[in-house]
Design a protein around this motif. Sequence first.
Motif, PDB file in Angstrom:
ATOM      1  N   LYS A  48       2.219   6.128   8.983  1.00  0.00           N
ATOM      2  CA  LYS A  48       1.745   5.412   9.319  1.00  0.00           C
ATOM      3  C   LYS A  48       2.512   4.255  10.133  1.00  0.00           C
ATOM      4  CE  LYS A  48      -2.228   3.520   6.866  1.00  0.00           C
ATOM      5  NZ  LYS A  48      -2.561   4.927   6.841  1.00  0.00           N
ATOM      6  N   ASN A  83      12.216   5.972   9.407  1.00  0.00           N
ATOM      7  CA  ASN A  83      11.084   5.972   8.380  1.00  0.00           C
ATOM      8  C   ASN A  83      11.518   5.380   6.898  1.00  0.00           C
ATOM      9  OD1 ASN A  83      10.581   8.192  10.352  1.00  0.00           O
ATOM     10  ND2 ASN A  83      12.782   9.551   9.686  1.00  0.00           N
ATOM     11  N   PHE A  84      10.397   5.005   6.725  1.00  0.00           N
ATOM     12  CA  PHE A  84      10.471   4.697   4.786  1.00  0.00           C
ATOM     13  C   PHE A  84       9.654   6.009   4.078  1.00  0.00           C
ATOM     14  CE2 PHE A  84      11.043   1.152   7.311  1.00  0.00           C
ATOM     15  CZ  PHE A  84      11.841   0.514   6.760  1.00  0.00           C
ATOM     16  N   TYR A  85      10.124   6.847   3.817  1.00  0.00           N
ATOM     17  CA  TYR A  85       9.453   8.419   2.481  1.00  0.00           C
ATOM     18  C   TYR A  85       9.083   7.387   1.529  1.00  0.00           C
ATOM     19  CZ  TYR A  85      12.112   9.981   5.546  1.00  0.00           C
ATOM     20  OH  TYR A  85      12.764  10.557   6.953  1.00  0.00           O
ATOM     21  N   GLY A  86       7.734   7.365   1.161  1.00  0.00           N
ATOM     22  CA  GLY A  86       6.651   7.264   0.082  1.00  0.00           C
ATOM     23  C   GLY A  86       5.593   7.747  -0.610  1.00  0.00           C
ATOM     24  N   TYR A  87       4.806   7.057  -1.392  1.00  0.00           N
ATOM     25  CA  TYR A  87       3.581   7.311  -1.860  1.00  0.00           C
ATOM     26  C   TYR A  87       3.001   6.500  -1.770  1.00  0.00           C
ATOM     27  CZ  TYR A  87       6.474  10.685  -4.004  1.00  0.00           C
ATOM     28  OH  TYR A  87       6.871  12.574  -4.093  1.00  0.00           O
ATOM     29  N   CYS A  88       1.533   7.311  -0.627  1.00  0.00           N
ATOM     30  CA  CYS A  88       0.395   6.033  -0.244  1.00  0.00           C
ATOM     31  C   CYS A  88      -0.046   5.871  -1.608  1.00  0.00           C
ATOM     32  CB  CYS A  88      -0.434   6.704   1.000  1.00  0.00           C
ATOM     33  SG  CYS A  88      -1.079   8.438   0.707  1.00  0.00           S
ATOM     34  N   ASN A  89      -1.060   5.034  -1.023  1.00  0.00           N
ATOM     35  CA  ASN A  89      -2.183   4.486  -2.554  1.00  0.00           C
ATOM     36  C   ASN A  89      -3.401   5.617  -2.922  1.00  0.00           C
ATOM     37  OD1 ASN A  89      -1.440   1.715  -3.304  1.00  0.00           O
ATOM     38  ND2 ASN A  89      -2.617   1.136  -1.318  1.00  0.00           N
ATOM     39  N   ASP A 118       1.252  12.003   5.675  1.00  0.00           N
ATOM     40  CA  ASP A 118       0.618  10.934   6.019  1.00  0.00           C
ATOM     41  C   ASP A 118       1.239  10.172   6.015  1.00  0.00           C
ATOM     42  OD1 ASP A 118      -1.111   9.513   7.566  1.00  0.00           O
ATOM     43  OD2 ASP A 118      -1.669   7.963   5.984  1.00  0.00           O
ATOM     44  N   GLY A 172       1.109  -1.271   0.276  1.00  0.00           N
ATOM     45  CA  GLY A 172       0.377  -0.598  -0.122  1.00  0.00           C
ATOM     46  C   GLY A 172       1.287   1.058   0.276  1.00  0.00           C
ATOM     47  N   PHE A 173       2.074   0.181  -0.132  1.00  0.00           N
ATOM     48  CA  PHE A 173       2.506   2.366  -0.297  1.00  0.00           C
ATOM     49  C   PHE A 173       4.156   2.084  -1.042  1.00  0.00           C
ATOM     50  CE2 PHE A 173       0.817   4.536   3.305  1.00  0.00           C
ATOM     51  CZ  PHE A 173       1.956   6.146   3.700  1.00  0.00           C
ATOM     52  N   LYS A 174       4.258   3.070  -2.064  1.00  0.00           N
ATOM     53  CA  LYS A 174       5.716   2.757  -2.957  1.00  0.00           C
ATOM     54  C   LYS A 174       6.633   3.748  -2.180  1.00  0.00           C
ATOM     55  CE  LYS A 174       6.850   3.603  -7.526  1.00  0.00           C
ATOM     56  NZ  LYS A 174       7.184   5.187  -7.321  1.00  0.00           N
ATOM     57  N   ARG A 201      -0.657   8.299  -5.112  1.00  0.00           N
ATOM     58  CA  ARG A 201      -0.378   7.271  -5.864  1.00  0.00           C
ATOM     59  C   ARG A 201      -1.618   7.523  -7.177  1.00  0.00           C
ATOM     60  NH1 ARG A 201       2.120   1.785  -5.448  1.00  0.00           N
ATOM     61  NH2 ARG A 201       1.114   1.782  -3.986  1.00  0.00           N
ATOM     62  N   GLU A 253      10.585   5.094  -1.734  1.00  0.00           N
ATOM     63  CA  GLU A 253      11.492   5.880  -2.390  1.00  0.00           C
ATOM     64  C   GLU A 253      12.845   5.537  -2.110  1.00  0.00           C
ATOM     65  OE1 GLU A 253      10.573   8.218  -5.626  1.00  0.00           O
ATOM     66  OE2 GLU A 253       8.974   6.942  -6.049  1.00  0.00           O
ATOM     67  N   SER A 254      12.818   5.569  -0.499  1.00  0.00           N
ATOM     68  CA  SER A 254      13.774   6.116   0.183  1.00  0.00           C
ATOM     69  C   SER A 254      13.368   5.924   1.573  1.00  0.00           C
ATOM     70  CB  SER A 254      14.696   7.377   0.171  1.00  0.00           C
ATOM     71  OG  SER A 254      13.543   8.489   1.074  1.00  0.00           O
ATOM     72  N   TYR A 274       4.836   0.964  11.066  1.00  0.00           N
ATOM     73  CA  TYR A 274       5.451   0.082  10.646  1.00  0.00           C
ATOM     74  C   TYR A 274       6.585  -0.580  12.077  1.00  0.00           C
ATOM     75  CZ  TYR A 274       7.234  -3.541   7.349  1.00  0.00           C
ATOM     76  OH  TYR A 274       7.340  -4.121   7.052  1.00  0.00           O
ATOM     77  N   ILE A 291       6.223   5.496   8.431  1.00  0.00           N
ATOM     78  CA  ILE A 291       6.196   5.139   6.956  1.00  0.00           C
ATOM     79  C   ILE A 291       5.229   6.452   6.625  1.00  0.00           C
ATOM     80  CG2 ILE A 291       5.633   4.149   4.503  1.00  0.00           C
ATOM     81  CD1 ILE A 291       4.491   1.811   6.169  1.00  0.00           C
ATOM     82  N   ILE A 292       5.538   7.489   5.664  1.00  0.00           N
ATOM     83  CA  ILE A 292       5.671   8.614   5.722  1.00  0.00           C
ATOM     84  C   ILE A 292       5.561   9.165   4.128  1.00  0.00           C
ATOM     85  CG2 ILE A 292       6.402  11.203   5.555  1.00  0.00           C
ATOM     86  CD1 ILE A 292       7.934   9.771   8.143  1.00  0.00           C
ATOM     87  N   CYS A 293       4.139   9.469   3.682  1.00  0.00           N
ATOM     88  CA  CYS A 293       3.595   9.721   2.742  1.00  0.00           C
ATOM     89  C   CYS A 293       4.443  11.402   2.122  1.00  0.00           C
ATOM     90  CB  CYS A 293       2.225   9.934   2.334  1.00  0.00           C
ATOM     91  SG  CYS A 293       2.014  10.346   0.407  1.00  0.00           S
ATOM     92  N   ASP A 332      15.900   6.220   5.584  1.00  0.00           N
ATOM     93  CA  ASP A 332      16.554   6.391   6.400  1.00  0.00           C
ATOM     94  C   ASP A 332      16.087   6.335   7.838  1.00  0.00           C
ATOM     95  OD1 ASP A 332      15.374   8.630   7.476  1.00  0.00           O
ATOM     96  OD2 ASP A 332      15.895   9.601   5.911  1.00  0.00           O
TER      97      ASP A 332
END
Lengths: 138, 138
Positions: free
Chosen positions: B95, B124-130, B93, A115-117, B133, A119-120, B97, B86-88, A122
Amino acid sequence: MDGLNTSAKTIKYTNQRMEILKFLREFNGHPTVDDVYEGVKCKLSRISKATVYNNLRFLAEKELIKEVNTKGVSRFEANLVTHHHIICLECGDIKDYESEELTEYSLNVASKIDGFKIESTDTNFYGYCNKCRRKQNG
Amino acid sequence: MDGLNTSAKTIKYTNQRMEILKFLREFNGHPTVDDVYEGVKCKLSRISKATVYNNLRFLAEKELIKEVNTKGVSRFEANLVTHHHIICLECGDIKDYESEELTEYSLNVASKIDGFKIESTDTNFYGYCNKCRRKQNG
DNA sequence: GTACGTGCAAATGATTTGCGTTAAG
DNA sequence: CTTAACGCAAATCATTTGCACGTAC
């Protein structure tokens, strides 16, 4: 005529912008806006703090620098290579910590997240630096 | 007479303080000060925002809640067990994990760090939530 | 010459503080 | 009763914005 050429905006390489970027690239740490302002004032005595704010935002949007996630005031860095941070819980000092193996491990974990793409990634390490430890123990 | 009994301060379990802590423990997420203020107003209609600020600071100092490292406004959480975020990058947003193996791996890395006494770590995980996206892809 | 960027000052937003009053212990 | 905590308003601090002028291209 089309009124839609927003993305065609010309980026101007002003003295102020270039000095701010140069300062960040040479600064060994994670300066606040005030640090940057004080740091470039010797070169550009008439620079305004608003210009520093605007350019830091601009440079971060263009991904030439990164804003660091911190409580309280904003901090920036020009190190774009994935790395980790060691944060002192007492004085707030932040040190970079490079560990490719940790980055790879985290990215592997990230690949399993639904549910998350991602990208990076840390990692933050929280603790007490030598200076603050000395103070506490007397 | 000694004038040093600062640490003997009595902690009062006021309605406001208890409702704020309860709200954070039941809230599924990482509320801002305003979220908390709006959330407790239904129970305590006369509560002041300063009281919310003061208590969030107080509770974080007493380590009953944690302040989350974020750009911009402060966010808080009552989940004290080490976990990751997990950060959009689009909507901000956050979440939770959970990954014990990642925590352990990081702590093992931490044990090799010199000049810092590491107490805890999180990733921290950075990405885009559904949701975001979908917006981007049209 | 035409925007984009700058400097300044004012505006906004987040957070803290001072103070008289309330209530927990 | 004592004093920490409250509510309110004012103060402070970080950041953004509006505008007239300057300058990169």
